[in-house]
Design a protein around this motif. Sequence first.
Motif, PDB file in Angstrom:
ATOM      1  N   VAL A   6      47.293  58.166  49.681  1.00  0.00           N
ATOM      2  CA  VAL A   6      48.202  58.965  49.839  1.00  0.00           C
ATOM      3  C   VAL A   6      48.052  60.595  50.796  1.00  0.00           C
ATOM      4  N   LYS A   7      46.965  60.442  50.905  1.00  0.00           N
ATOM      5  CA  LYS A   7      46.807  61.413  52.196  1.00  0.00           C
ATOM      6  C   LYS A   7      47.420  61.004  53.319  1.00  0.00           C
ATOM      7  N   ALA A   8      47.698  59.511  53.545  1.00  0.00           N
ATOM      8  CA  ALA A   8      48.003  59.283  54.422  1.00  0.00           C
ATOM      9  C   ALA A   8      49.752  59.154  54.620  1.00  0.00           C
ATOM     10  N   ILE A   9      49.723  58.762  53.708  1.00  0.00           N
ATOM     11  CA  ILE A   9      51.552  59.333  53.505  1.00  0.00           C
ATOM     12  C   ILE A   9      51.718  60.540  53.924  1.00  0.00           C
ATOM     13  N   ALA A  10      51.535  61.244  53.096  1.00  0.00           N
ATOM     14  CA  ALA A  10      51.844  63.329  53.219  1.00  0.00           C
ATOM     15  C   ALA A  10      51.435  63.746  54.211  1.00  0.00           C
ATOM     16  N   THR A  11      50.664  62.748  55.723  1.00  0.00           N
ATOM     17  CA  THR A  11      50.437  63.123  56.671  1.00  0.00           C
ATOM     18  C   THR A  11      51.978  62.756  57.837  1.00  0.00           C
ATOM     19  N   GLN A  12      52.420  62.412  57.385  1.00  0.00           N
ATOM     20  CA  GLN A  12      53.465  62.260  57.413  1.00  0.00           C
ATOM     21  C   GLN A  12      54.822  62.465  56.827  1.00  0.00           C
ATOM     22  N   SER A  13      54.992  63.508  55.523  1.00  0.00           N
ATOM     23  CA  SER A  13      55.410  64.181  55.060  1.00  0.00           C
ATOM     24  C   SER A  13      56.786  64.720  55.841  1.00  0.00           C
ATOM     25  N   PRO A  14      58.396  64.752  56.337  1.00  0.00           N
ATOM     26  CA  PRO A  14      59.348  65.197  57.149  1.00  0.00           C
ATOM     27  C   PRO A  14      58.803  66.530  56.232  1.00  0.00           C
ATOM     28  N   ALA A  15      58.682  67.694  55.610  1.00  0.00           N
ATOM     29  CA  ALA A  15      58.092  68.338  55.392  1.00  0.00           C
ATOM     30  C   ALA A  15      56.858  69.364  55.989  1.00  0.00           C
ATOM     31  N   PRO A  19      60.086  72.541  56.566  1.00  0.00           N
ATOM     32  CA  PRO A  19      60.275  73.412  55.003  1.00  0.00           C
ATOM     33  C   PRO A  19      61.577  72.384  54.309  1.00  0.00           C
ATOM     34  N   ASP A  20      62.838  72.916  54.866  1.00  0.00           N
ATOM     35  CA  ASP A  20      63.883  71.711  54.166  1.00  0.00           C
ATOM     36  C   ASP A  20      64.070  70.490  54.229  1.00  0.00           C
ATOM     37  N   LYS A  21      63.355  69.929  54.484  1.00  0.00           N
ATOM     38  CA  LYS A  21      62.904  67.809  54.646  1.00  0.00           C
ATOM     39  C   LYS A  21      62.022  67.414  53.339  1.00  0.00           C
ATOM     40  N   GLY A  22      62.041  66.772  53.023  1.00  0.00           N
ATOM     41  CA  GLY A  22      61.428  65.977  52.372  1.00  0.00           C
ATOM     42  C   GLY A  22      60.364  65.547  51.815  1.00  0.00           C
ATOM     43  N   LEU A  23      59.784  65.799  50.436  1.00  0.00           N
ATOM     44  CA  LEU A  23      57.804  65.537  51.018  1.00  0.00           C
ATOM     45  C   LEU A  23      57.476  63.909  51.611  1.00  0.00           C
ATOM     46  N   VAL A  24      58.465  63.079  51.148  1.00  0.00           N
ATOM     47  CA  VAL A  24      57.677  61.862  51.809  1.00  0.00           C
ATOM     48  C   VAL A  24      59.179  60.957  52.630  1.00  0.00           C
ATOM     49  N   PRO A  25      58.331  60.221  53.342  1.00  0.00           N
ATOM     50  CA  PRO A  25      59.090  59.658  54.535  1.00  0.00           C
ATOM     51  C   PRO A  25      60.376  58.664  54.047  1.00  0.00           C
ATOM     52  N   ASP A  26      61.373  59.210  54.367  1.00  0.00           N
ATOM     53  CA  ASP A  26      62.377  58.350  55.112  1.00  0.00           C
ATOM     54  C   ASP A  26      62.301  56.965  55.006  1.00  0.00           C
ATOM     55  N   VAL A  27      62.469  55.757  53.983  1.00  0.00           N
ATOM     56  CA  VAL A  27      62.036  54.208  53.436  1.00  0.00           C
ATOM     57  C   VAL A  27      62.653  53.863  55.238  1.00  0.00           C
ATOM     58  N   ILE A  28      63.163  54.491  56.174  1.00  0.00           N
ATOM     59  CA  ILE A  28      63.913  53.549  57.354  1.00  0.00           C
ATOM     60  C   ILE A  28      62.665  54.020  58.471  1.00  0.00           C
ATOM     61  N   ASN A  29      61.685  54.638  57.903  1.00  0.00           N
ATOM     62  CA  ASN A  29      59.961  54.269  58.965  1.00  0.00           C
ATOM     63  C   ASN A  29      59.075  53.737  58.201  1.00  0.00           C
ATOM     64  N   PHE A  30      59.673  53.119  57.580  1.00  0.00           N
ATOM     65  CA  PHE A  30      58.884  52.037  56.831  1.00  0.00           C
ATOM     66  C   PHE A  30      57.974  51.628  57.395  1.00  0.00           C
ATOM     67  N   ARG A  31      57.851  50.746  58.210  1.00  0.00           N
ATOM     68  CA  ARG A  31      57.217  50.293  59.597  1.00  0.00           C
ATOM     69  C   ARG A  31      55.656  50.931  60.037  1.00  0.00           C
ATOM     70  N   GLU A  32      56.212  52.319  60.544  1.00  0.00           N
ATOM     71  CA  GLU A  32      55.347  52.680  60.620  1.00  0.00           C
ATOM     72  C   GLU A  32      54.688  53.578  59.645  1.00  0.00           C
ATOM     73  N   ILE A  33      55.475  53.952  59.264  1.00  0.00           N
ATOM     74  CA  ILE A  33      54.454  54.494  58.034  1.00  0.00           C
ATOM     75  C   ILE A  33      53.594  53.377  57.230  1.00  0.00           C
ATOM     76  N   ASP A  62      43.435  51.526  69.086  1.00  0.00           N
ATOM     77  CA  ASP A  62      43.776  50.344  68.828  1.00  0.00           C
ATOM     78  C   ASP A  62      43.309  49.537  67.375  1.00  0.00           C
ATOM     79  N   LEU A  63      43.128  50.085  66.667  1.00  0.00           N
ATOM     80  CA  LEU A  63      44.092  50.130  65.225  1.00  0.00           C
ATOM     81  C   LEU A  63      44.456  50.044  65.090  1.00  0.00           C
ATOM     82  N   GLU A  64      45.417  50.658  65.106  1.00  0.00           N
ATOM     83  CA  GLU A  64      46.929  50.813  65.593  1.00  0.00           C
ATOM     84  C   GLU A  64      47.674  49.604  65.746  1.00  0.00           C
TER      85      GLU A  64
END
Length: 71
Positions: A6-15, A19-33, A62-64
Amino acid sequence: MLVAVVKAIATQSPALKDPDKGLVPDVINFREISVHVAKAVIKQSIEEGLAAEKDIPEKDEDLEEWIREQM
């Protein structure tokens, strides 16, 4: 582990950037997320002593890269 995800996804939030963007990253960025989520889970599993894989890189960059190679 769930909290790490949850924290990892939250750090990727477009908002965070707009602030006018969504809270959850777009599925188009799925691999990077997925890389960020995997990194968080791996680090948490290491911290909890649950990681079974050997020679997991310690530095974030290195981990990434290692995660991308596994994908």
